[in-house]
Enzyme design. Structure first.
Site, PDB file in Angstrom:
ATOM      1  N   ASP A  14      46.773  67.290 -22.592  1.00  0.00           N
ATOM      2  CA  ASP A  14      46.644  68.369 -23.337  1.00  0.00           C
ATOM      3  C   ASP A  14      45.038  68.263 -23.553  1.00  0.00           C
ATOM      4  O   ASP A  14      44.726  67.514 -24.566  1.00  0.00           O
ATOM      5  CB  ASP A  14      47.587  68.197 -24.655  1.00  0.00           C
ATOM      6  CG  ASP A  14      47.350  69.433 -25.535  1.00  0.00           C
ATOM      7  OD1 ASP A  14      47.068  70.570 -24.880  1.00  0.00           O
ATOM      8  OD2 ASP A  14      47.358  69.163 -26.617  1.00  0.00           O
ATOM      9  N   GLU A  75      47.265  71.378 -19.139  1.00  0.00           N
ATOM     10  CA  GLU A  75      47.259  72.589 -19.677  1.00  0.00           C
ATOM     11  C   GLU A  75      46.159  73.610 -19.267  1.00  0.00           C
ATOM     12  O   GLU A  75      45.069  73.266 -19.319  1.00  0.00           O
ATOM     13  CB  GLU A  75      47.374  72.663 -21.190  1.00  0.00           C
ATOM     14  CG  GLU A  75      47.597  73.865 -21.995  1.00  0.00           C
ATOM     15  CD  GLU A  75      47.729  73.723 -23.483  1.00  0.00           C
ATOM     16  OE1 GLU A  75      47.010  74.393 -24.199  1.00  0.00           O
ATOM     17  OE2 GLU A  75      48.545  73.135 -23.920  1.00  0.00           O
ATOM     18  N   ASP A 148      49.176  66.756 -30.110  1.00  0.00           N
ATOM     19  CA  ASP A 148      48.408  66.498 -28.839  1.00  0.00           C
ATOM     20  C   ASP A 148      49.211  65.533 -27.754  1.00  0.00           C
ATOM     21  O   ASP A 148      49.334  65.865 -26.576  1.00  0.00           O
ATOM     22  CB  ASP A 148      46.873  66.244 -28.996  1.00  0.00           C
ATOM     23  CG  ASP A 148      46.186  67.203 -29.950  1.00  0.00           C
ATOM     24  OD1 ASP A 148      45.688  68.161 -29.705  1.00  0.00           O
ATOM     25  OD2 ASP A 148      46.065  66.619 -31.082  1.00  0.00           O
TER      26      ASP A 148
END
Length: 192
Positions: A14, A75, A148
Site C-alpha cells: 500500500d 495499489e 496501511d
C-alpha cells in the site's frame, strides 16, 4: 493443521511516502492464504524527498530480500484531489516498482475498489469491513494496524485469488496466437 503451501508468495504494498504498508502472504490449497509478514515503513515528513525515497527503497528491498516474493501486488495510484499527495505517492510507487524490477518480479496493480470487490464482494466496502475480512481470511488473532498494513495484506490476498485467472487468460492469449488466431488488425475477411 498447516495448509499446504502451493501458491504464490505475494508481496502486497500500500504505497505512501509518509506510511507505506508492506505485507507478504503465501498461497495455500484452493483459496487459502497464509500470512507471512506485515508492517509499515515510515518516513519523516520533514526530510527531503530524496532521503524519504531512499528510506522507502531500502526498506522494501530488504523485505524483498528477506521474504523472497514471487510477485508484487501494489495499489494503483489514482487522483484523490490533492495533487501534492498524488505526486508523492507516484514517486513512492516508482521506487517500489523499480525495486521489484531489479529482482525480476512481476508487478500487478489493483485499484482500491478491485481489492475491496475481491475480498468483500463490494467495491465500496469501508475500511472496517476490509480489515474485518483480511483478519478473517488470514486467520489473524487481531486486526492488523494501522490501516496501511491491512490494505497491504488486502492487495496481496487479492492477487493470490486473481493470479490463477490472470495466468489462464495469458495462456489462452498465447494459445490463440500460436494457433494463428485473429488479431485486432484483421477484418472478418482476413484482410487488413
Amino acid at each position: 493443521m498447516v495448509a499446504e503451501l502451493q501458491g504464490l508468495r505475494v508481496m502486497g504494498i500500500d504505497p505512501g511516502l509518509t506510511r507505506c504498508g508492506l505485507s507478504v502472504v503465501q498461497g495455500g490449497h484452493g483459496r487459502s492464504v497464509l500470512p507471512v509478514a506485515v508492517g509499515v515503513v515510515r518516513t519523516p515528513h520533514d526530510a527531503p524527498l530524496s532521503v524519504r525515497l531512499l528510506r522507502l527503497s531500502s526498506a522494501v528491498e530488504e523485505w524483498m530480500d528477506d521474504y523472497r516474493p514471487d510477485v508484487v501486488a501494489i495499489e494503483r495510484v489514482f487522483e484523490r484531489g490533492n495533487v501534492s499527495t498524488v505526486m508523492n505517492t507516484a514517486h513512492a510507487v516508482g521506487v517500489l516498482m523499480l525495486a521489484a524490477a531489479r529482482r525480476g518480479l512481476e508487478v500487478h496493480q489493483y485499484t482500491p475498489s478491485e481489492a475491496k470487490k475481491a475480498l468483500t464482494g463490494n467495491g465500496r466496502a469501508d475500511k472496517r469491513q476490509m480489515t474485518s475480512m483480511v483478519t478473517r481470511i488470514l486467520g489473524l488473532a487481531e486486526p492488523p494496524k494501522p490501516a496501511d498494513a491491512a490494505d497491504a495484506l488486502a492487495l496481496a490476498v487479492c492477487h493470490c485469488w486473481r493470479a490463477p485467472f490472470i495466468a489462464r487468460t495469458a495462456e489462452l492469449g498465447q494459445a490463440s496466437r500460436v494457433r494463428g488466431g485473429t488479431t485486432p488488425e484483421k477484418t472478418r475477411s482476413g484482410r487488413r
